[in-house]
Scaffold this motif. Structure first.
Motif, mmCIF file in Angstrom:
data_model
loop_
_atom_site.group_PDB
_atom_site.id
_atom_site.type_symbol
_atom_site.label_atom_id
_atom_site.label_comp_id
_atom_site.label_asym_id
_atom_site.label_seq_id
_atom_site.Cartn_x
_atom_site.Cartn_y
_atom_site.Cartn_z
ATOM 1 N N TRP A 44 0.832 -1.206 0.000
ATOM 2 C CA TRP A 44 0.000 0.000 0.000
ATOM 3 C C TRP A 44 0.865 1.254 0.000
ATOM 4 O O TRP A 44 0.590 2.218 -0.711
ATOM 5 C CB TRP A 44 -0.917 -0.027 1.225
ATOM 6 N N ASN A 45 1.919 1.230 0.786
ATOM 7 C CA ASN A 45 2.846 2.359 0.859
ATOM 8 C C ASN A 45 3.530 2.594 -0.494
ATOM 9 O O ASN A 45 3.682 3.731 -0.945
ATOM 10 C CB ASN A 45 3.880 2.094 1.951
ATOM 11 N N TYR A 46 3.929 1.520 -1.168
ATOM 12 C CA TYR A 46 4.607 1.629 -2.462
ATOM 13 C C TYR A 46 3.659 2.161 -3.539
ATOM 14 O O TYR A 46 4.022 3.024 -4.329
ATOM 15 C CB TYR A 46 5.165 0.261 -2.867
ATOM 16 N N VAL A 47 2.434 1.646 -3.577
ATOM 17 C CA VAL A 47 1.474 2.060 -4.602
ATOM 18 C C VAL A 47 1.058 3.512 -4.412
ATOM 19 O O VAL A 47 0.880 4.251 -5.382
ATOM 20 C CB VAL A 47 0.237 1.120 -4.578
ATOM 21 N N ASN A 48 0.925 3.950 -3.166
ATOM 22 C CA ASN A 48 0.446 5.300 -2.884
ATOM 23 C C ASN A 48 1.581 6.245 -2.471
ATOM 24 O O ASN A 48 1.360 7.170 -1.691
ATOM 25 C CB ASN A 48 -0.616 5.250 -1.777
ATOM 26 N N GLN A 49 2.735 6.023 -3.006
ATOM 27 C CA GLN A 49 3.886 6.857 -2.663
ATOM 28 C C GLN A 49 3.614 8.313 -3.053
ATOM 29 O O GLN A 49 3.257 8.604 -4.183
ATOM 30 C CB GLN A 49 5.146 6.358 -3.384
ATOM 31 N N GLY A 50 3.757 9.221 -2.078
ATOM 32 C CA GLY A 50 3.542 10.636 -2.329
ATOM 33 C C GLY A 50 2.106 11.089 -2.129
ATOM 34 O O GLY A 50 1.823 12.272 -2.181
ATOM 35 N N LYS A 51 1.180 10.178 -1.929
ATOM 36 C CA LYS A 51 -0.229 10.531 -1.771
ATOM 37 C C LYS A 51 -0.693 10.442 -0.317
ATOM 38 O O LYS A 51 -1.782 10.895 -0.006
ATOM 39 C CB LYS A 51 -1.096 9.602 -2.614
ATOM 40 N N LEU A 52 0.080 9.832 0.528
ATOM 41 C CA LEU A 52 -0.330 9.650 1.913
ATOM 42 C C LEU A 52 0.125 10.827 2.767
ATOM 43 O O LEU A 52 1.087 11.528 2.445
ATOM 44 C CB LEU A 52 0.255 8.344 2.469
ATOM 45 N N TYR A 53 -0.568 11.031 3.863
ATOM 46 C CA TYR A 53 -0.287 12.169 4.742
ATOM 47 C C TYR A 53 1.148 12.132 5.276
ATOM 48 O O TYR A 53 1.812 13.153 5.313
ATOM 49 C CB TYR A 53 -1.284 12.173 5.905
ATOM 50 N N ARG A 54 1.610 10.984 5.642
ATOM 51 C CA ARG A 54 2.965 10.913 6.209
ATOM 52 C C ARG A 54 4.057 11.149 5.172
ATOM 53 O O ARG A 54 5.193 11.393 5.509
ATOM 54 C CB ARG A 54 3.170 9.600 6.932
ATOM 55 N N HIS A 55 3.717 11.041 3.885
ATOM 56 C CA HIS A 55 4.701 11.324 2.837
ATOM 57 C C HIS A 55 4.823 12.814 2.555
ATOM 58 O O HIS A 55 5.763 13.235 1.895
ATOM 59 C CB HIS A 55 4.325 10.605 1.537
ATOM 60 N N ASN A 56 3.854 13.581 2.992
ATOM 61 C CA ASN A 56 3.844 15.028 2.747
ATOM 62 C C ASN A 56 3.790 15.763 4.085
ATOM 63 O O ASN A 56 2.738 16.259 4.485
ATOM 64 C CB ASN A 56 2.641 15.420 1.887
ATOM 65 N N PRO A 57 4.896 15.854 4.756
ATOM 66 C CA PRO A 57 4.859 16.502 6.077
ATOM 67 C C PRO A 57 4.593 18.001 5.938
ATOM 68 O O PRO A 57 4.947 18.626 4.938
ATOM 69 C CB PRO A 57 6.246 16.233 6.644
ATOM 70 N N TYR A 58 3.969 18.532 6.956
ATOM 71 C CA TYR A 58 3.689 19.959 6.965
ATOM 72 C C TYR A 58 5.001 20.700 7.220
ATOM 73 O O TYR A 58 5.711 20.416 8.166
ATOM 74 C CB TYR A 58 2.680 20.296 8.057
ATOM 75 N N VAL A 59 5.302 21.628 6.351
ATOM 76 C CA VAL A 59 6.534 22.442 6.512
ATOM 77 C C VAL A 59 6.109 23.805 6.986
ATOM 78 O O VAL A 59 5.318 24.499 6.341
ATOM 79 C CB VAL A 59 7.284 22.528 5.177
ATOM 80 N N TYR A 60 6.590 24.162 8.146
ATOM 81 C CA TYR A 60 6.239 25.464 8.700
ATOM 82 C C TYR A 60 6.909 26.559 7.884
ATOM 83 O O TYR A 60 8.080 26.438 7.511
ATOM 84 C CB TYR A 60 6.683 25.542 10.162
ATOM 85 N N PRO A 61 6.189 27.621 7.597
ATOM 86 C CA PRO A 61 6.802 28.718 6.827
ATOM 87 C C PRO A 61 7.876 29.435 7.678
ATOM 88 O O PRO A 61 7.835 29.404 8.895
ATOM 89 C CB PRO A 61 5.639 29.655 6.531
ATOM 90 N N ILE A 62 8.806 30.034 6.986
ATOM 91 C CA ILE A 62 9.855 30.781 7.688
ATOM 92 C C ILE A 62 9.229 32.013 8.313
ATOM 93 O O ILE A 62 8.517 32.759 7.666
ATOM 94 C CB ILE A 62 10.967 31.184 6.686
ATOM 95 N N PRO A 63 9.438 32.169 9.618
ATOM 96 C CA PRO A 63 8.803 33.332 10.282
ATOM 97 C C PRO A 63 9.399 34.637 9.743
ATOM 98 O O PRO A 63 10.586 34.746 9.470
ATOM 99 C CB PRO A 63 9.116 33.129 11.759
ATOM 100 N N ASP A 64 8.539 35.632 9.581
ATOM 101 C CA ASP A 64 8.984 36.933 9.118
ATOM 102 C C ASP A 64 9.611 37.690 10.299
ATOM 103 O O ASP A 64 9.140 37.657 11.414
ATOM 104 C CB ASP A 64 7.793 37.768 8.602
ATOM 105 N N ASP A 65 10.674 38.373 9.966
ATOM 106 C CA ASP A 65 11.325 39.205 11.002
ATOM 107 C C ASP A 65 10.642 40.576 11.012
ATOM 108 O O ASP A 65 10.603 41.268 10.017
ATOM 109 C CB ASP A 65 12.818 39.386 10.708
ATOM 110 N N ASP A 66 10.084 40.969 12.153
ATOM 111 C CA ASP A 66 9.389 42.246 12.260
ATOM 112 C C ASP A 66 10.292 43.336 12.805
ATOM 113 O O ASP A 66 9.827 44.381 13.201
ATOM 114 C CB ASP A 66 8.168 42.102 13.180
ATOM 115 N N GLU A 67 11.512 43.228 12.804
ATOM 116 C CA GLU A 67 12.397 44.235 13.389
ATOM 117 C C GLU A 67 12.584 45.389 12.526
ATOM 118 O O GLU A 67 12.595 45.927 11.663
ATOM 119 C CB GLU A 67 13.764 43.636 13.712
#
Length: 117
Positions: free
Chosen positions: A94-117
């Motif tokens: 199942w993991n091989y057939v659905n490579q790239g489609k499962l939630y664990r294959h696409n981790p959430y990447v936090y955006p780079i925080p903006d510097d407010d200085e």
């Protein structure tokens, strides 16, 4: 008196006579066709001879299947281990057939925080 002595001698002779076997005794022989059939072991002629040679060389029967408690233990543990391996195999497929489609294959990447200085 002579007749009584004679009877005891006959009984003693019958009691000590060697038993030659009879119908159903271990010394009784089967018919000739059965003895020929049992003597034909077909060694090396069977299509599955290679399998039986490999199976007999593993000694699984002598170690696990010969006695009832060992047999039942072997069946239970084989089912547990076999079921686990079967489940893991289908998870990998199942993991091989659905490579790239499962939630664990696409981790959430936090955006780079903006510097407010």
């Amino acid at each position: 008196m002579l007749g009584l002595l004679r009877r005891s001698q006959v009984r003693l002779a019958l009691r000590s006579a060697p038993r030659r076997g009879g119908f159903g005794s271990p010394k009784d022989h089967e018919p000739a066709w059965i003895e020929r059939w049992m003597a034909n072991r077909r060694e090396g002629q069977d299509n599955m001879d290679w399998f039986f040679r490999v199976f007999n060389s593993t000694r699984i029967y002598e170690n696990f299947l010969k006695s009832s408690p060992r047999f039942y233990g072997f069946v239970v543990w084989s089912a547990i281990i076999g079921g686990y391996c079967w489940s893991r195999m289908w998870d990998h497929i199942w993991n091989y057939v659905n490579q790239g489609k499962l939630y664990r294959h696409n981790p959430y990447v936090y955006p780079i925080p903006d510097d407010d200085e």
